[in-house]
Design an enzyme around this catalytic site. Structure first.
Site, PDB file in Angstrom:
ATOM      1  N   SER A 177       0.869  -1.174   0.000  1.00 19.17           N
ATOM      2  CA  SER A 177       0.000   0.000   0.000  1.00 19.17           C
ATOM      3  C   SER A 177       0.908   1.227   0.000  1.00 19.17           C
ATOM      4  O   SER A 177       2.085   1.122   0.363  1.00 19.17           O
ATOM      5  CB  SER A 177      -0.849  -0.010   1.271  1.00 19.17           C
ATOM      6  OG  SER A 177      -1.482   1.241   1.452  1.00 19.17           O
ATOM      7  N   TYR A 190      -2.042  -1.138  10.410  1.00 19.16           N
ATOM      8  CA  TYR A 190      -2.071  -1.413   8.974  1.00 19.16           C
ATOM      9  C   TYR A 190      -0.780  -0.944   8.324  1.00 19.16           C
ATOM     10  O   TYR A 190      -0.124  -1.700   7.601  1.00 19.16           O
ATOM     11  CB  TYR A 190      -3.276  -0.703   8.358  1.00 19.16           C
ATOM     12  CG  TYR A 190      -3.428  -0.904   6.868  1.00 19.16           C
ATOM     13  CD1 TYR A 190      -3.868  -2.126   6.359  1.00 19.16           C
ATOM     14  CD2 TYR A 190      -3.145   0.124   5.962  1.00 19.16           C
ATOM     15  CE1 TYR A 190      -4.019  -2.313   4.993  1.00 19.16           C
ATOM     16  CE2 TYR A 190      -3.304  -0.051   4.601  1.00 19.16           C
ATOM     17  CZ  TYR A 190      -3.746  -1.273   4.116  1.00 19.16           C
ATOM     18  OH  TYR A 190      -3.890  -1.459   2.764  1.00 19.16           O
TER      19      TYR A 190
HETATM   20  N1  LIG Z   1      -8.593  -0.688  -1.450  1.00 20.70           N
HETATM   21  C1  LIG Z   1      -7.585   0.101  -1.231  1.00 20.70           C
HETATM   22  O1  LIG Z   1      -7.738   1.323  -1.166  1.00 20.70           O
HETATM   23  C2  LIG Z   1      -6.192  -0.479  -1.035  1.00 20.70           C
HETATM   24  C3  LIG Z   1      -5.100   0.410  -1.066  1.00 20.70           C
HETATM   25  C4  LIG Z   1      -3.837  -0.113  -0.876  1.00 20.70           C
HETATM   26  C5  LIG Z   1      -3.657  -1.469  -0.657  1.00 20.70           C
HETATM   27  N2  LIG Z   1      -4.734  -2.304  -0.623  1.00 20.70           N
HETATM   28  C6  LIG Z   1      -4.502  -3.729  -0.354  1.00 20.70           C
HETATM   29  O2  LIG Z   1      -5.154  -4.539  -1.300  1.00 20.70           O
HETATM   30  C7  LIG Z   1      -5.384  -5.834  -0.746  1.00 20.70           C
HETATM   31  C8  LIG Z   1      -6.792  -6.285  -1.076  1.00 20.70           C
HETATM   32  O3  LIG Z   1      -7.739  -5.522  -0.341  1.00 20.70           O
HETATM   33  P1  LIG Z   1      -9.053  -4.890  -0.999  1.00 20.70           P
HETATM   34  O4  LIG Z   1      -8.836  -3.437  -1.072  1.00 20.70           O
HETATM   35  O5  LIG Z   1      -9.431  -5.631  -2.217  1.00 20.70           O
HETATM   36  O6  LIG Z   1     -10.116  -5.119   0.199  1.00 20.70           O
HETATM   37  P2  LIG Z   1     -11.350  -6.125   0.367  1.00 20.70           P
HETATM   38  O7  LIG Z   1     -12.359  -5.885  -0.690  1.00 20.70           O
HETATM   39  O8  LIG Z   1     -11.765  -5.986   1.793  1.00 20.70           O
HETATM   40  O9  LIG Z   1     -10.701  -7.558   0.156  1.00 20.70           O
HETATM   41  C9  LIG Z   1      -9.853  -8.144   1.108  1.00 20.70           C
HETATM   42  C10 LIG Z   1      -9.637  -9.603   0.775  1.00 20.70           C
HETATM   43  O10 LIG Z   1      -8.760 -10.171   1.765  1.00 20.70           O
HETATM   44  C11 LIG Z   1      -9.331 -11.364   2.223  1.00 20.70           C
HETATM   45  N3  LIG Z   1      -8.981 -11.627   3.623  1.00 20.70           N
HETATM   46  C12 LIG Z   1      -9.185 -10.826   4.705  1.00 20.70           C
HETATM   47  N4  LIG Z   1      -8.831 -11.458   5.832  1.00 20.70           N
HETATM   48  C13 LIG Z   1      -8.399 -12.694   5.460  1.00 20.70           C
HETATM   49  C14 LIG Z   1      -7.939 -13.825   6.162  1.00 20.70           C
HETATM   50  N5  LIG Z   1      -7.854 -13.838   7.503  1.00 20.70           N
HETATM   51  N6  LIG Z   1      -7.589 -14.926   5.459  1.00 20.70           N
HETATM   52  C15 LIG Z   1      -7.701 -14.952   4.119  1.00 20.70           C
HETATM   53  N7  LIG Z   1      -8.136 -13.914   3.404  1.00 20.70           N
HETATM   54  C16 LIG Z   1      -8.490 -12.812   4.060  1.00 20.70           C
HETATM   55  C17 LIG Z   1     -10.840 -11.194   2.096  1.00 20.70           C
HETATM   56  O11 LIG Z   1     -11.460 -12.456   1.925  1.00 20.70           O
HETATM   57  P3  LIG Z   1     -12.344 -13.204   3.054  1.00 20.70           P
HETATM   58  O12 LIG Z   1     -13.034 -12.167   3.880  1.00 20.70           O
HETATM   59  O13 LIG Z   1     -13.286 -14.055   2.239  1.00 20.70           O
HETATM   60  O14 LIG Z   1     -11.369 -14.039   3.808  1.00 20.70           O
HETATM   61  C18 LIG Z   1     -10.918 -10.406   0.789  1.00 20.70           C
HETATM   62  O15 LIG Z   1     -10.927 -11.267  -0.309  1.00 20.70           O
HETATM   63  C19 LIG Z   1      -5.115  -5.695   0.758  1.00 20.70           C
HETATM   64  O16 LIG Z   1      -3.858  -6.260   1.067  1.00 20.70           O
HETATM   65  C20 LIG Z   1      -5.090  -4.202   0.972  1.00 20.70           C
HETATM   66  O17 LIG Z   1      -4.277  -3.856   2.062  1.00 20.70           O
HETATM   67  C21 LIG Z   1      -5.993  -1.828  -0.821  1.00 20.70           C
END
Ligand SMILES: NC(=O)c1ccc[n+]([C@@H]2O[C@H](COP(=O)([O-])OP(=O)(O)OC[C@H]3O[C@@H](n4cnc5c(N)ncnc54)[C@H](OP(=O)(O)O)[C@@H]3O)[C@@H](O)[C@H]2O)c1
Ligand SMILES: *[C@@H]1O[C@H](CO)[C@@H](O)[C@H](O)[C@H]1NC(C)=O
Length: 305
Positions: A177, A190
């Site tokens: 991130s 985070y």
């Molecule tokens: N969205 C943003 O603005 C942003 C910015 C920078 C970085 N990121 C990074 O992008 C990545 C994906 O996040 P997202 O933005 O797509 O958010 P999201 O829609 O909340 O998706 C998060 C994913 O992580 C999985 N997850 C959470 N806890 C878990 C666990 N204990 N075991 C296995 N899987 C788990 C969830 O699946 P389940 O709940 O089904 O387990 C879900 O598929 C993250 O690493 C986040 O830090 C996002």
């Protein structure tokens, strides 16, 4: 005099078109090399992981969808299977996993290999965010976020590495991130977990380079996903709110496409974020006092709320 300007102008334009064209050709060729590759994606049940599953699936990869929620993984798999296609594609494989259960992750990798026989690319994408001040946040919450975001990805990577070393090829990707490069108030756990990933990735990259294993770390800014909804509060409850910043971020489709490009181009690191975030990163490293001042202002605003 004017004629020479025109010659320069035309020359510049032609070389610009040439390089653009060449870049397109190289990208096309690299994308073709993705065909039939086994790509394991964590957090594939939502957001970026789901978007990545779509992009790699469309390039002819065998995608392995991992996350906790089996139902959501089924939904993603069905969405992929119903995409129109003129070519034969590999049906996605579902392997549920909990990144919090680090001891079980080697078994998960065994299970994946027993089905696919190979893992060409591991994308460590699954993660959770945090909303809360340091003073209010229970240590349990810090530990949980660190475990899922950092130790989970580390455990998975360690379980996959021996296989890739034996094959003398592979690619390990971390979705970090912008907050893996700069920390903002209210997200201590985070930001710390993502900073840890950055450090881990840099050490790993150097160590496995001679095994022909690539390491790519991608630092996105805000992307339109469920991340803020699923974030943990100081007491470990689900935050459950869609932040305006997240809502106004990049679309998942755009971010996933850019990530696929970075991966096939074998980039070491990529910051996938708008200028404001890049200025923040620049200030933190080159004029830190200014960055610290800006964060104090930001924290004050948070406290007033
Ligand atoms: N969205 C943003 O603005 C942003 C910015 C920078 C970085 N990121 C990074 O992008 C990545 C994906 O996040 P997202 O933005 O797509 O958010 P999201 O829609 O909340 O998706 C998060 C994913 O992580 C999985 N997850 C959470 N806890 C878990 C666990 N204990 N075991 C296995 N899987 C788990 C969830 O699946 P389940 O709940 O089904 O387990 C879900 O598929 C993250 O690493 C986040 O830090 C996002
Ligand atoms: C995470 O794992 C720890 C250690 O195995 C366990 O005590 C805890 O209950 C787990 N938390 C969740 C939310 O699954």
């Amino acid at each position: 005099m004017e004629k020479s300007y025109m010659i320069y102008g035309v020359g510049f334009l032609l070389s610009y078109i040439f390089f653009k064209f060449r870049k397109g050709l190289v990208l096309g060729k690299n994308k073709k090399s993705l065909r039939n590759k086994v790509v394991v994606i964590t957090g594939a049940s939502s957001g970026l992981g789901e978007g990545l599953a779509h992009e790699f699936y469309k390039e002819g990869c065998l995608v392995v969808l991992c996350a906790r929620r089996r139902q959501e993984l089924d939904r993603v798999r069905n969405d992929l299977l119903s995409l129109p296609s003129s070519e034969q594609r590999h049906p996605p494989v579902i392997v549920p996993m909990d990144l919090n259960d680090t001891e079980d992750l080697p078994n998960v990798v065994k299970k994946i290999l027993s089905i696919t026989e190979r893992i060409d690319i591991l994308i460590n994408n699954g993660g959770i965010s945090h909303r809360g001040s340091v003073i209010d946040t229970k240590l349990d919450v810090d530990i949980r976020i660190m475990t899922v975001n950092y130790f989970g990805s580390v455990a998975l990577t360690k379980a996959v590495l021996p296989y890739m070393v034996k094959e003398k090829s592979g690619k390990i990707v971390f979705i970090s991130s912008v907050q893996g490069l700069i920390s903002i108030p209210g997200r201590s756990s985070y930001a710390a977990s993502k900073h840890a990933l950055q450090a881990f990735a840099d050490s790993l990259r150097a160590e496995v380079s001679h095994h022909n294993i690539g390491v790519t770390i991608i630092s996105p800014g805000y992307v339109q996903t469920q991340l803020s909804m699923n974030a943990l509060t100081a007491t470990g409850q689900t935050y459950g709110k869609m932040d305006a910043t997240t809502e106004n971020g990049y679309t998942c489709e755009y971010a996933s496409k850019e990530m696929l490009k970075a991966i096939v181009e074998n980039k070491n690191e990529v910051v996938l974020a708008p200028p404001t975030a890049r200025i923040g990163i620049f200030l933190r490293h080159f004029i830190p006092s200014l960055y610290f001042l800006a964060m104090v202002k930001r924290a004050k605003k948070l406290m007033v709320k």
